[in-house]
Design an enzyme around this catalytic site. Structure first.
Site, short mmCIF file in Angstrom:
data_model
loop_
_atom_site.label_atom_id
_atom_site.label_comp_id
_atom_site.label_asym_id
_atom_site.label_seq_id
_atom_site.Cartn_x
_atom_site.Cartn_y
_atom_site.Cartn_z
N ASP A 33 -12.48 -0.90 -2.47
CA ASP A 33 -11.63 0.06 -1.76
C ASP A 33 -12.39 0.59 -0.55
O ASP A 33 -13.58 0.94 -0.63
CB ASP A 33 -11.23 1.21 -2.69
CG ASP A 33 -10.07 2.01 -2.14
OD1 ASP A 33 -8.98 1.95 -2.75
OD2 ASP A 33 -10.25 2.70 -1.10
N GLN A 100 1.70 6.28 -4.06
CA GLN A 100 1.43 4.93 -3.53
C GLN A 100 1.50 4.94 -2.01
O GLN A 100 2.44 5.47 -1.43
CB GLN A 100 2.46 3.93 -4.10
CG GLN A 100 2.16 2.49 -3.71
CD GLN A 100 3.07 1.48 -4.41
OE1 GLN A 100 4.00 1.85 -5.12
NE2 GLN A 100 2.78 0.21 -4.17
N HIS A 106 -1.21 -2.93 -6.79
CA HIS A 106 -2.66 -3.01 -6.96
C HIS A 106 -3.11 -2.13 -8.11
O HIS A 106 -2.56 -1.06 -8.34
CB HIS A 106 -3.41 -2.64 -5.68
CG HIS A 106 -2.95 -1.35 -5.05
ND1 HIS A 106 -1.81 -1.27 -4.28
CD2 HIS A 106 -3.46 -0.10 -5.09
CE1 HIS A 106 -1.65 -0.03 -3.87
NE2 HIS A 106 -2.64 0.71 -4.35
P1 5GP Z 1 -2.50 3.60 -3.14
O1 5GP Z 1 -2.46 5.02 -2.73
O2 5GP Z 1 -1.44 2.78 -2.45
O3 5GP Z 1 -2.49 3.42 -4.64
O4 5GP Z 1 -3.92 3.08 -2.72
C1 5GP Z 1 -4.19 2.33 -1.58
C2 5GP Z 1 -5.69 2.16 -1.53
O5 5GP Z 1 -5.98 1.17 -0.58
C3 5GP Z 1 -6.43 3.43 -1.09
O6 5GP Z 1 -7.38 3.78 -2.10
C4 5GP Z 1 -7.11 3.03 0.22
O7 5GP Z 1 -8.40 3.57 0.35
C5 5GP Z 1 -7.14 1.51 0.13
N1 5GP Z 1 -7.03 0.85 1.42
C6 5GP Z 1 -6.13 1.13 2.40
N2 5GP Z 1 -6.31 0.31 3.45
C7 5GP Z 1 -7.35 -0.51 3.12
C8 5GP Z 1 -8.01 -1.59 3.81
O8 5GP Z 1 -7.69 -1.96 4.94
N3 5GP Z 1 -9.04 -2.18 3.16
C9 5GP Z 1 -9.44 -1.80 1.91
N4 5GP Z 1 -10.47 -2.46 1.36
N5 5GP Z 1 -8.84 -0.80 1.24
C10 5GP Z 1 -7.81 -0.17 1.83
#
Ligand code: 5GP
Ligand code: ZN
Length: 118
Positions: A33, A100, A106
């Site tokens: 992440d 999300q 994920h």
């Molecule tokens: P969500 O809130 O959708 O469950 O989590 C998305 C996750 O993706 C977040 O923890 C954020 O830090 C991670 N993330 C967002 N953009 C990127 C990216 O470009 N690369 C990586 N490695 N992680 C990302």
């Protein structure tokens, strides 16, 4: 395999956007992440574009089962301690109210020492 050309995580799975790879096979990609919320924090995604947990179909169950089975092994490889004293958390955020941000399913795998255990 279905991809969304505008999806960030589809691009990461295909290598079009760089990431720190943790694991890859024909169906699954795992990467660190970018904004870790724990000492160890990586994401596991199906290479197939599934927007969210609520869009999973019965046919996807073996793939999700495989991800769940793989998670503890990858967690340990990434430095999470084994056994009851160690461990990790698996989180799936689903939808706006679920926090999300990226609409490609994920699993967050988070571990390492907790601040309260120090
Ligand atoms: P969500 O809130 O959708 O469950 O989590 C998305 C996750 O993706 C977040 O923890 C954020 O830090 C991670 N993330 C967002 N953009 C990127 C990216 O470009 N690369 C990586 N490695 N992680 C990302
Ligand atoms: Zn996608």
């Amino acid at each position: 395999m279905s991809h969304d050309p505008n999806c960030l995580f589809c691009k990461i799975a295909k290598g079009e956007i760089p990431s720190q790879k943790v694991y890859e096979d024909e169906e699954i990609y795992a990467f660190k992440d970018i904004n870790p919320a724990a000492p160890i924090h990586f994401l596991m995604i199906p290479k197939k574009h599934i927007p969210m947990l609520a869009s999973v179909e019965v046919a996807d169950a073996p793939l999700l089962g495989k991800m769940m089975e793989l998670a503890p092994r990858l967690a340990q490889e990434q430095g999470c301690r084994p056994g009851k004293e160690g461990g990790f958390r698996l989180v799936v955020n689903n939808g706006v109210d679920g926090g999300q941000e990226v609409y490609h399913l994920h699993l967050h795998v988070m571990g390492g020492p907790r601040p309260c255990n120090k």
